[in-house]
Structures are given as structure tokens and as C-alpha cells.
Write a protein that holds these residues in place. Structure first.
Motif, PDB file in Angstrom:
ATOM      1  N   TYR A   1     -20.643  17.998  -2.734  1.00  0.00           N
ATOM      2  CA  TYR A   1     -19.983  17.866  -1.993  1.00  0.00           C
ATOM      3  C   TYR A   1     -18.989  16.882  -3.028  1.00  0.00           C
ATOM      4  O   TYR A   1     -17.622  16.923  -3.100  1.00  0.00           O
ATOM      5  CB  TYR A   1     -20.335  16.516  -0.999  1.00  0.00           C
TER       6      TYR A   1
ATOM      7  N   ALA B   1      -7.354  18.078   3.269  1.00  0.00           N
ATOM      8  CA  ALA B   1      -7.951  17.986   2.510  1.00  0.00           C
ATOM      9  C   ALA B   1      -7.803  16.389   2.825  1.00  0.00           C
ATOM     10  O   ALA B   1      -8.932  15.979   3.001  1.00  0.00           O
ATOM     11  CB  ALA B   1      -8.712  18.435   0.903  1.00  0.00           C
TER      12      ALA B   1
ATOM     13  N   MET C   1      -3.295  26.684  -2.057  1.00  0.00           N
ATOM     14  CA  MET C   1      -3.318  25.656  -2.928  1.00  0.00           C
ATOM     15  C   MET C   1      -3.069  24.267  -1.779  1.00  0.00           C
ATOM     16  O   MET C   1      -3.151  23.197  -2.082  1.00  0.00           O
ATOM     17  CB  MET C   1      -2.554  25.366  -4.017  1.00  0.00           C
TER      18      MET C   1
ATOM     19  N   GLY D   1     -11.253  18.547  -6.449  1.00  0.00           N
ATOM     20  CA  GLY D   1     -10.173  18.416  -5.054  1.00  0.00           C
ATOM     21  C   GLY D   1      -9.239  17.226  -5.904  1.00  0.00           C
ATOM     22  O   GLY D   1      -7.605  18.061  -5.380  1.00  0.00           O
TER      23      GLY D   1
ATOM     24  N   HIS E   1      -8.902  24.654   6.731  1.00  0.00           N
ATOM     25  CA  HIS E   1      -9.608  24.044   4.645  1.00  0.00           C
ATOM     26  C   HIS E   1     -10.219  25.263   4.093  1.00  0.00           C
ATOM     27  O   HIS E   1      -9.452  26.470   3.515  1.00  0.00           O
ATOM     28  CB  HIS E   1     -10.609  23.024   4.940  1.00  0.00           C
TER      29      HIS E   1
ATOM     30  N   HIS F   1     -20.656  11.999  -0.764  1.00  0.00           N
ATOM     31  CA  HIS F   1     -19.356  12.076  -1.490  1.00  0.00           C
ATOM     32  C   HIS F   1     -18.813  11.448  -2.449  1.00  0.00           C
ATOM     33  O   HIS F   1     -19.567  10.579  -2.428  1.00  0.00           O
ATOM     34  CB  HIS F   1     -18.293  11.577  -0.197  1.00  0.00           C
TER      35      HIS F   1
ATOM     36  N   HIS G   1     -17.027  18.943  -5.808  1.00  0.00           N
ATOM     37  CA  HIS G   1     -15.713  19.643  -5.123  1.00  0.00           C
ATOM     38  C   HIS G   1     -14.717  19.142  -4.782  1.00  0.00           C
ATOM     39  O   HIS G   1     -13.587  18.824  -4.844  1.00  0.00           O
ATOM     40  CB  HIS G   1     -16.371  19.738  -3.851  1.00  0.00           C
TER      41      HIS G   1
HETATM   42  C1  HEM Z   1      -7.245  22.506  -4.127  1.00  0.00           C
HETATM   43  C2  HEM Z   1      -8.167  23.607  -3.660  1.00  0.00           C
HETATM   44  C3  HEM Z   1      -9.662  22.048  -2.414  1.00  0.00           C
HETATM   45  C4  HEM Z   1      -8.908  21.140  -2.245  1.00  0.00           C
HETATM   46  C5  HEM Z   1      -8.339  19.717  -3.106  1.00  0.00           C
HETATM   47  C6  HEM Z   1     -10.531  20.663  -1.342  1.00  0.00           C
HETATM   48  C7  HEM Z   1     -10.633  19.708  -0.941  1.00  0.00           C
HETATM   49  C8  HEM Z   1     -11.710  19.355  -0.457  1.00  0.00           C
HETATM   50  C9  HEM Z   1     -12.083  17.815  -0.100  1.00  0.00           C
HETATM   51  C10 HEM Z   1     -11.406  16.604  -0.952  1.00  0.00           C
HETATM   52  C11 HEM Z   1     -13.420  18.003   0.981  1.00  0.00           C
HETATM   53  C12 HEM Z   1     -14.044  16.951   1.909  1.00  0.00           C
HETATM   54  C13 HEM Z   1     -15.381  16.706   0.987  1.00  0.00           C
HETATM   55  C14 HEM Z   1     -16.348  15.825   1.273  1.00  0.00           C
HETATM   56  O1  HEM Z   1     -16.217  15.802   2.128  1.00  0.00           O
HETATM   57  O2  HEM Z   1     -17.030  15.536   0.327  1.00  0.00           O
HETATM   58  C15 HEM Z   1     -13.858  19.343   0.703  1.00  0.00           C
HETATM   59  C16 HEM Z   1     -14.884  20.231   1.972  1.00  0.00           C
HETATM   60  C17 HEM Z   1     -14.894  21.054   1.986  1.00  0.00           C
HETATM   61  N1  HEM Z   1     -14.021  22.363   1.479  1.00  0.00           N
HETATM   62 FE1  HEM Z   1     -12.113  21.578   0.236  1.00  0.00          FE
HETATM   63  N2  HEM Z   1     -11.129  21.476  -1.610  1.00  0.00           N
HETATM   64  C18 HEM Z   1     -10.640  23.215  -1.724  1.00  0.00           C
HETATM   65  C19 HEM Z   1     -10.762  24.214  -2.041  1.00  0.00           C
HETATM   66  C20 HEM Z   1     -11.268  24.779  -1.003  1.00  0.00           C
HETATM   67  C21 HEM Z   1     -12.172  26.055  -1.735  1.00  0.00           C
HETATM   68  C22 HEM Z   1     -11.510  27.251  -1.946  1.00  0.00           C
HETATM   69  C23 HEM Z   1     -12.788  26.442  -0.263  1.00  0.00           C
HETATM   70  C24 HEM Z   1     -13.580  28.114   0.015  1.00  0.00           C
HETATM   71  C25 HEM Z   1     -13.591  28.938   0.307  1.00  0.00           C
HETATM   72  C26 HEM Z   1     -12.850  24.985   0.418  1.00  0.00           C
HETATM   73  C27 HEM Z   1     -13.758  24.612   1.526  1.00  0.00           C
HETATM   74  C28 HEM Z   1     -14.818  23.490   1.867  1.00  0.00           C
HETATM   75  C29 HEM Z   1     -15.465  23.377   2.690  1.00  0.00           C
HETATM   76  C30 HEM Z   1     -16.428  24.859   3.695  1.00  0.00           C
HETATM   77  C31 HEM Z   1     -15.945  21.751   3.465  1.00  0.00           C
HETATM   78  C32 HEM Z   1     -16.775  20.728   3.509  1.00  0.00           C
HETATM   79  C33 HEM Z   1     -16.208  20.542   5.288  1.00  0.00           C
HETATM   80  C34 HEM Z   1     -17.357  19.888   5.846  1.00  0.00           C
HETATM   81  O3  HEM Z   1     -18.490  19.733   4.741  1.00  0.00           O
HETATM   82  O4  HEM Z   1     -16.813  19.674   6.118  1.00  0.00           O
HETATM   83  N3  HEM Z   1     -12.721  24.127  -0.444  1.00  0.00           N
HETATM   84  N4  HEM Z   1     -12.554  19.946   0.348  1.00  0.00           N
END
Ligand code: HEM
Length: 281
Positions: A213, A90, A83, A220, A105, A18, A216
Motif C-alpha cells: 500500500y 484515489a 490516469m 500514486g 478506481h 498507508h 502504491h
Molecule cells: C495513476 C495511477 C494510480 C494512482 C494515483 C493510485 C492511487 C491509489 C491510492 C492513493 C490508493 C489508496 C492507497 C491506500 O489506502 O494506502 C489506491 C488504492 C488502490 N488502488 Fe490504486 N492507484 C493507481 C493505479 C492503480 C492501478 C493500475 C490499479 C489496479 C490495477 C489500482 C488498484 C487499487 C486498489 C485495488 C486499491 C485498494 C483499495 C482498498 O484497499 O481499499 N490502482 N490507489
């Protein structure tokens, strides 16, 4: 501070897992820093605008200038909603608020994905696609603005087209960050249970998943600062007419003529256009 957290895979390989979530505080501090510096700049340093508007120019413009179509406004507010939901789901767990965040999320993530796909098609085929990209005049004007700021001789910059250069640059940054979270987020759906796609955590190597990750998370975290700056701009008193136009669809003739050059951004008069096209159809 390490920007990335690492783990050891079952094969003894060091893999990223991460981002260091402390980075979210860096983004929050940056957001506040920007607000303070910008407020001071506008209050003390920024040159005052003196725009002379002729009666003939005013007569050619309707009282209400259409700026955003209903479709464009709906897209904006749906995207804003998703958003905020993404940011809340998140980052609240990272500050100790426990709930089933992953489910909410990815639902918000899919809403963002669909709305952005729609926006790309709408912007390419219905709106004026080029209105949001910097052009030569923007560059010339910003150079002239800087020269005049330092007291050097330079021609008076033109008024803006539909979007000032800052908005165009902001759009480009948010587009890159948006495509990064969407691209990685869609793959990350393979790691979580959902009704859309069967789980397959073996799709990529541990290292590739880790980098995904990290990307992302970085994009994020970037969104924290980007959204703070955007909301701050939207509620600044001199920008309120722009925010109102994102609700009601139009801006006043006075504001339009003070800020925008009718030669660069045309007004639609009934069914008839004057000058070039506007994308508020
Ligand atoms: C402003 C937009 C977004 C922000 C701020 C954001 C933020 C985050 C953060 C901080 C994490 C945790 C990452 C980690 O554990 O290293 C996460 C996980 C995740 N996000 Fe996002 N994200 C955004 C957009 C999206 C979008 C557009 C999708 C899907 C189309 C998505 C799907 C996921 C998924 C599936 C996880 C994994 C959860 C897991 O493995 O436990 N996110 N996101």
C-alpha cells in the motif's frame, strides 16, 4: 511529518498501513513550483534558438510530417483518461469527497493495465523501440548545452531526434511509477471485492501488504506531480504543435525542421522513407 502511517497487528507487530496522505500536497506544491521555475527560465534565462534551414533541406520534407499513428494516439488518450480517473478516484476521498471510489478506481486501474500491456507490445514490435531511450548523442548534446550556457566553448548541439532528452527521461520516470502502481494495484485487487478475482487478504503478511500500500501510494502521489508537469508542458505555447500532433497525428514542416534533425528522425514521404525509420506507421 511521518511519511508512513503505522498500526499494530493482532500479534503486536508494528506494521505500515498507508502513506501519510499529506504527501499529496507536497506533490501539488512541487508541481506548481516546477511550473513557476520553468516559466521564469524560459522567459528570462533560456538561450534563444537560431536554426538555419536550407532550401534543399526544406524541399526534402513534406508540409505535414507524420508523428503519431492513430494507434499510438488512441493509446495515449485512453491512458490519459484512465490516469485522470485513477487520480480523481484515489485523491478526492482524501480531501473529503465521499463516494464508492474503490470500484471506479480498480476499473480505471484495469483499463490502464490493459492499455500499458498493449503499448509495450506495440512499442516493441511496431514502433521504433529505441526512439524513446537516451542515446550517446543526447548525452553529448546536453553536456554541450550546459557548457555553452556557462559561456564555455563547445560545439553547437544537434537538433533533436524524435524525442528530446527531457521527454525520454520523463518517459523513463513515468514508466517506473506506472509499473509500480500497476504491479501493486493488481495484487491489491485481492483485498477488494471484484468480479475478476476472489478476495484473499491472507495472501501476504500484514507487513508485506502494508509495504505494498505504501509503494502504491508513493507512486500514486508521484503521479500527481508528473501529470501536472506533463499537462503544463502540453499547454505551453511553444509546445502546442507537439500537443496538436498527439490529436491530429502530424506536425508542420517548419516546426519539424526547427526542432528535429532529419538525420536523426526520418520523415516518411508517401510509402518511401528518407533517412532512418519513423515510428509513425
Ligand atoms: C495513476 C495511477 C494510480 C494512482 C494515483 C493510485 C492511487 C491509489 C491510492 C492513493 C490508493 C489508496 C492507497 C491506500 O489506502 O494506502 C489506491 C488504492 C488502490 N488502488 Fe490504486 N492507484 C493507481 C493505479 C492503480 C492501478 C493500475 C490499479 C489496479 C490495477 C489500482 C488498484 C487499487 C486498489 C485495488 C486499491 C485498494 C483499495 C482498498 O484497499 O481499499 N490502482 N490507489
Amino acid at each position: 511529518m511521518d511519511f508512513i502511517t503505522w498500526a499494530t497487528s493482532p500479534w503486536g507487530q508494528s506494521v505500515p498501513t498507508h502513506i501519510a496522505f499529506g504527501l499529496m500536497w507536497v506533490a501539488v506544491i512541487f508541481g506548481f513550483f516546477f511550473m513557476v521555475v520553468h516559466t521564469i527560465y524560459v522567459a528570462i534565462v533560456a538561450p534563444r534558438k537560431h536554426v538555419k534551414i536550407s532550401a534543399a533541406e526544406a524541399a526534402a520534407v513534406p508540409e505535414r510530417v507524420p508523428r503519431h499513428s492513430l494507434t499510438a494516439r488512441l493509446f495515449h488518450w485512453i491512458m490519459a483518461l484512465s490516469m485522470f480517473a485513477l487520480l480523481i478516484t484515489a485523491f478526492l476521498p482524501k480531501v473529503g469527497v465521499e463516494f464508492n471510489w474503490v470500484l471506479y478506481h480498480w476499473i480505471a486501474g484495469l483499463l490502464l493495465t490493459v492499455s500499458v500491456l498493449f503499448h509495450i507490445v506495440h512499442a516493441s514490435f511496431v514502433m521504433d523501440f529505441w526512439s524513446i531511450w537516451p542515446d550517446r548523442q543526447d548525452v553529448r548534446d546536453s553536456v554541450n548545452r550546459v557548457l555553452r550556457f556557462f559561456g564555455k566553448p563547445a560545439p553547437q548541439p544537434k537538433r533533436f531526434a524524435k524525442y528530446p532528452l527531457e521527454n525520454k527521461l520523463y518517459h523513463a520516470v513515468i514508466m517506473v511509477a506506472g509499473l509500480a502502481v500497476i504491479g501493486t494495484g493488481l495484487f491489491m485487487m485481492k483485498r477488494v471485492p471484484s468480479i475478476f478475482t476472489p478476495r484473499n487478504p491472507y495472501l501476504f503478511s500484514d507487513f508485506t501488504w502494508g509495504m505494498m500500500y505504501v509503494l502504491h501510494g508513493l507512486a500514486g502521489v508521484g503521479f500527481i506531480a508528473l501529470i501536472m508537469v506533463h499537462v503544463y508542458m502540453g499547454i505551453r505555447p511553444e509546445k502546442l504543435p507537439i500537443t496538436k500532433s498527439m490529436i491530429f497525428g502530424w506536425m508542420s514542416r517548419d516546426f519539424y525542421l526547427e526542432e528535429h534533425d532529419p538525420q536523426r528522425w526520418a520523415v516518411k514521404q508517401g510509402k518511401k522513407r528518407s533517412y532512418a525509420g519513423s515510428d509513425a506507421d
